[in-house]
Design a protein around this motif. Structure first.
Motif, PDB file in Angstrom:
ATOM      1  N   GLN A  12       0.754  -1.139  -0.171  1.00 21.08           N
ATOM      2  CA  GLN A  12       0.185  -0.180  -0.087  1.00 21.08           C
ATOM      3  C   GLN A  12       0.768   1.202  -0.008  1.00 21.08           C
ATOM      4  N   VAL A  13       1.799   1.485   0.765  1.00 24.70           N
ATOM      5  CA  VAL A  13       2.965   2.540   0.954  1.00 24.70           C
ATOM      6  C   VAL A  13       3.472   2.498  -0.522  1.00 24.70           C
ATOM      7  N   ILE A  14       3.970   1.511  -1.181  1.00 18.85           N
ATOM      8  CA  ILE A  14       4.621   1.582  -2.570  1.00 18.85           C
ATOM      9  C   ILE A  14       3.724   2.114  -3.388  1.00 18.85           C
ATOM     10  N   LEU A  16       0.995   3.968  -3.108  1.00 20.23           N
ATOM     11  CA  LEU A  16       0.690   5.386  -2.778  1.00 20.23           C
ATOM     12  C   LEU A  16       1.871   6.370  -3.247  1.00 20.23           C
ATOM     13  N   ALA A  17       3.317   5.706  -3.080  1.00 20.85           N
ATOM     14  CA  ALA A  17       4.236   6.672  -3.462  1.00 20.85           C
ATOM     15  C   ALA A  17       4.390   6.664  -5.047  1.00 20.85           C
ATOM     16  N   VAL A  18       4.111   5.579  -5.826  1.00 22.98           N
ATOM     17  CA  VAL A  18       3.887   5.747  -7.146  1.00 22.98           C
ATOM     18  C   VAL A  18       2.943   6.746  -7.710  1.00 22.98           C
ATOM     19  N   ILE A  20       1.717   9.330  -6.040  1.00 28.70           N
ATOM     20  CA  ILE A  20       2.164  10.586  -5.753  1.00 28.70           C
ATOM     21  C   ILE A  20       3.157  11.209  -7.043  1.00 28.70           C
ATOM     22  N   LEU A  21       4.118  10.090  -7.201  1.00 26.40           N
ATOM     23  CA  LEU A  21       5.021  10.839  -8.332  1.00 26.40           C
ATOM     24  C   LEU A  21       4.348  10.776  -9.477  1.00 26.40           C
ATOM     25  N   ARG A  24       2.629  14.112  -9.509  1.00 27.62           N
ATOM     26  CA  ARG A  24       3.490  15.304  -9.579  1.00 27.62           C
ATOM     27  C   ARG A  24       4.089  15.549 -10.977  1.00 27.62           C
TER      28      ARG A  24
END
Length: 73
Positions: A12-14, A16-18, A20-21, A24
């Motif tokens: 889930q964290v990975i 979310l990071a993807v 966001i990138l 962006r």
């Protein structure tokens, strides 16, 4: 059992990071690299001033498409 729970939350964290990138680099609403005004756009009275840098950004509006562009003055 705990291994699967940790793996689930790490995934889930990975994810979310993807996301966001991706957002962006694809969100161009308030960023404009245009230096000249394209045909069909009209200058508006809307001006925003960045409180830190003091840069002015003017809004131009296309009445046919409803598109808005932001150009630094």
């Amino acid at each position: 059992m705990w291994k699967w729970v940790i793996l689930y939350f790490a995934g889930q964290v990975i994810l979310l990071a993807v996301l966001i990138l991706i957002s962006r680099f694809t969100d161009k609403r308030y960023k404009s690299s245009e230096s000249e005004i394209p045909a069909g756009f009209v200058k508006t009275d809307e001006v925003s001033i960045d409180p830190i840098s003091g840069e002015k950004t003017r809004v131009f509006y296309n009445e046919l498409t409803g598109e808005r562009i932001y150009i630094k003055e």
